[in-house]
Design an enzyme around this catalytic site. Sequence first.
Site, PDB file in Angstrom:
ATOM      1  CB  ILE A  89      -0.916   0.019   1.230  1.00 48.89           C
ATOM      2  CG1 ILE A  89      -1.713  -1.273   1.330  1.00 48.89           C
ATOM      3  CG2 ILE A  89      -1.847   1.226   1.173  1.00 48.89           C
ATOM      4  CD1 ILE A  89      -2.696  -1.500   0.195  1.00 48.89           C
ATOM      5  N   PRO A  90       1.171   1.821  -1.153  1.00 49.01           N
ATOM      6  CG  PRO A  90       1.130   2.546  -3.387  1.00 49.01           C
ATOM      7  CD  PRO A  90       0.421   1.636  -2.414  1.00 49.01           C
ATOM      8  CB  CYS A  91       1.604   5.447   2.611  1.00 48.61           C
ATOM      9  SG  CYS A  91       2.610   4.358   3.616  1.00 48.61           S
ATOM     10  CG  HIS A  92       6.618   4.371  -0.935  1.00 52.55           C
ATOM     11  ND1 HIS A  92       5.918   3.195  -0.806  1.00 52.55           N
ATOM     12  CD2 HIS A  92       7.042   4.412  -2.230  1.00 52.55           C
ATOM     13  CE1 HIS A  92       5.913   2.551  -1.953  1.00 52.55           C
ATOM     14  NE2 HIS A  92       6.592   3.270  -2.836  1.00 52.55           N
TER      15      HIS A  92
END
Length: 312
Positions: free
Chosen positions: A271-274
Amino acid sequence: MNTPQPHLHRFVLPAWPNGLSAAQAQAHYERVERVIHRLLEAGQNAPPLDDLAADAGLSPGHFQRVFTQWAGVSPKRFVQFLGQRHAAELLRQGATVLDAALGAGLSGPGRLHDSLLTWQAMTPGEVRAGGAGLTLQWGRAASLLGPAWLAWGPRGLCHLAFEPWDDTVSAEAIPAALAVDWPHATWQRDDSAAADWLARVFGPTRAAPPDQPLALWLRGSPFQIKVWEALLRIPPGQLMSYGALAQRIGQPQAQRAVGSALAANRLACLIPCHRVIQGSARIGQYRWGAARKAALIGLEAAGAELVGADAN
């Protein structure tokens, strides 16, 4: 609740270095992490190669080889990926790239960026049950970004976190921390299976896709699920601001709530919150450390560049 969503973005990394084990890649990351901290502190005044090599405890030539093997690109090119000018340009492009991709019916700007990934949200009943009647597994393994802890259940991976988990949870306390979400579940440790999961997460993403999609099992509020679904549609190598993400989900005034949803993410990388940074083009905070966020941004940029080179 939501049904599985096929062909959502995963993340694009350089090909896993030939002959480099996960433990060796982890050792490389520990050296590179010190360098990234230095780069973040320096901002636009990046130190010379000799100074970065000294931070890594290596000679300049050895550092150049180690860094390039780990990142897929030279330290100089990686530094460019982390610059505010580069990030600002990605912020300007982000909405246009994503809108064009979705309008074309693709999950990204090109099929080369596709990765088999499905997700399901837990039902309210499953959340209330707290894992009653379930046997969940967990384990620790080496990764491209340092030691990682994972947990999974019958419908997929539900936790992926790097050490330290956060500022308040020590590595020794992580099993108990995992159990907070699942107080009534039966837990079994399996480090070998955890390594297999990580091999799929950090495998050679430029090679043939896996036979089976990587399944994620998400625990969150309807608002959090909505934010995470939007994250899954940001192409690898692209960045978006908190404000733009809030607009993306149709709630432009909810930037603070969006930030809280990102902080509640239990699945690092996947889950690419970066991919969400400040509107000023600064990288900002990250649950698993600013250096890891910078490393992911740089690795994805390098991976996308290498994929593009292969396509030409």
